[in-house]
Scaffold this active site. Sequence first.
Site, PDB file in Angstrom:
ATOM      1  N   ASP A 247      -2.827  -2.472  -1.652  1.00  0.00           N
ATOM      2  CA  ASP A 247      -2.357  -1.999  -2.955  1.00  0.00           C
ATOM      3  C   ASP A 247      -1.955  -3.109  -3.914  1.00  0.00           C
ATOM      4  OD1 ASP A 247      -2.727   0.646  -2.299  1.00  0.00           O
ATOM      5  OD2 ASP A 247      -0.700   0.899  -1.517  1.00  0.00           O
ATOM      6  N   ASP A 271       1.108  -3.851  -7.838  1.00  0.00           N
ATOM      7  CA  ASP A 271       1.544  -2.461  -7.705  1.00  0.00           C
ATOM      8  C   ASP A 271       3.062  -2.439  -7.675  1.00  0.00           C
ATOM      9  OD1 ASP A 271       1.291   0.272  -7.470  1.00  0.00           O
ATOM     10  OD2 ASP A 271       1.010   0.246  -5.320  1.00  0.00           O
ATOM     11  N   ASP A 275       7.721  -1.117  -1.659  1.00  0.00           N
ATOM     12  CA  ASP A 275       7.475   0.294  -1.370  1.00  0.00           C
ATOM     13  C   ASP A 275       7.929   0.581   0.052  1.00  0.00           C
ATOM     14  OD1 ASP A 275       6.343   0.464  -3.854  1.00  0.00           O
ATOM     15  OD2 ASP A 275       4.389   1.188  -3.179  1.00  0.00           O
ATOM     16  N   ARG A 327      11.872   2.461 -11.990  1.00  0.00           N
ATOM     17  CA  ARG A 327      11.858   2.559 -10.522  1.00  0.00           C
ATOM     18  C   ARG A 327      12.733   1.493  -9.861  1.00  0.00           C
ATOM     19  NH1 ARG A 327       5.758   4.342  -8.543  1.00  0.00           N
ATOM     20  NH2 ARG A 327       5.567   6.168  -9.895  1.00  0.00           N
TER      21      ARG A 327
END
Length: 455
Positions: A247, A271, A275, A327
Amino acid sequence: MVNLGSYVFVFVALSLTVVVPSVQAHIAEYDEYWTQRQTNALRETLESYDPNPENVTDHFNYHAALAMETTGIVNETRRDLRQVGRGKKTTRRGGRFESLNAIDKCWRGDKNWDKNRKKLADCVLGFGRKTTGGKNGPIYVVTDPSDNDLLKPKPGTIRHAVTRDRPLWIIFARSMIIKLQQELIITNDKTIDGRGAKIYITGGAGLTLQFVRNVIIHNIHIKQIKRGAGGLIIDSEQHFGLRTVSDGDGINIFGATNVWIDHVSMTDCSDGMIDAIMGSTAITISNSHFTDHDEVMLFGGTNKDVIDKKMQITVAFNHFGKRLKQRMPRVRFGLVHVVNNDYTHWEMYAIGGNMNPTIISQGNRFIAPPIEDSKQVTKREYTPYPEWKSWNWQSEKDYFLNGAYFVQSGKANAWSATPKNPIPRKFAIRPQPGTKVRRLTKDAGTLGCKPGKSC
């Protein structure tokens, strides 16, 4: 005072249907090896989940209060610590190290840190508190910054180190710029310790923690991470497999448990920066510095991944800095304790999510951008008010500047009908207030540690 044991965790009492991760996660061929790793990882997720998360958040605040009480405490009981940090003046008796946060104060004052590197593993707090990384293994010294062989990596390279099938504490012989040709797949029981050198993972692929446990990543730069094309890549000492395109995450945590990311500086990934998805839990992200990015942290990958109800993550003592958009984190399901972070920049929002996550925001500083429509710290995505009004999103002792505000929801003091070993209210420890965050996060990001000197 918000009592964490009272609101947090109504979902704990609910029945939880565990769904084995179905996403292939860049594994082109799911052979017996990966099937077994996945099975082991799911078991680790279930075992690592803490059914009493309020005990963990209270434990964190206990140590944060203790670190701030620099005059010392003889009787370190919960009863004695009830007043720690409540209006008392602190005394600087030991130079700048008296002002460190609870994690840093555990090790940074030791001028012989380089002779006792593994002391670091005793210092983690929060949901990742059981992480030890490579503490039980030997030191491995990376001497070569190259990454030329993805199947039989050269001894002395970082890819060779992280794919060994035993605990290792990985350090670096000198400062290095490492361009990873493809994602760096890390195995169980590893510490990547960049202290004493300037280590840059840059210009290539990022780090992958997939179906693994017990990993520490400390004091490295991760910047300008690109997607990897995939292909045959070693993923353990005895196995390699075919991977699809990665990613472009800085650090991808997939079905991993007991992970601690500390004093990392991250900039500009293709990205996400970090994560954590597909059953990842027991994670602490601390003392790190983030700049120049859109989607910083994603916790919970899709609305279908109900295994992420087991997700428990602490985000503490970090600085969310210049040119960030959103985020910080964005959460699905699970529980995130966001405590004593400095949010000096965002463009859209700071903390968001959907699918009924529990978000406990304590003692953070939020400085809103000049954009009038972006002053709200929080964002519930793709969810109408009648649904999200019952979600437990709580703010306690946060510090709001330039018009910033946090929209709370849920019931802050509604005890679960069947709490399991709750912390009695009279013993609960208050978080450090957001007014102290600048001091607590002043050294976020990589440190310039030198052997023989306090770090």
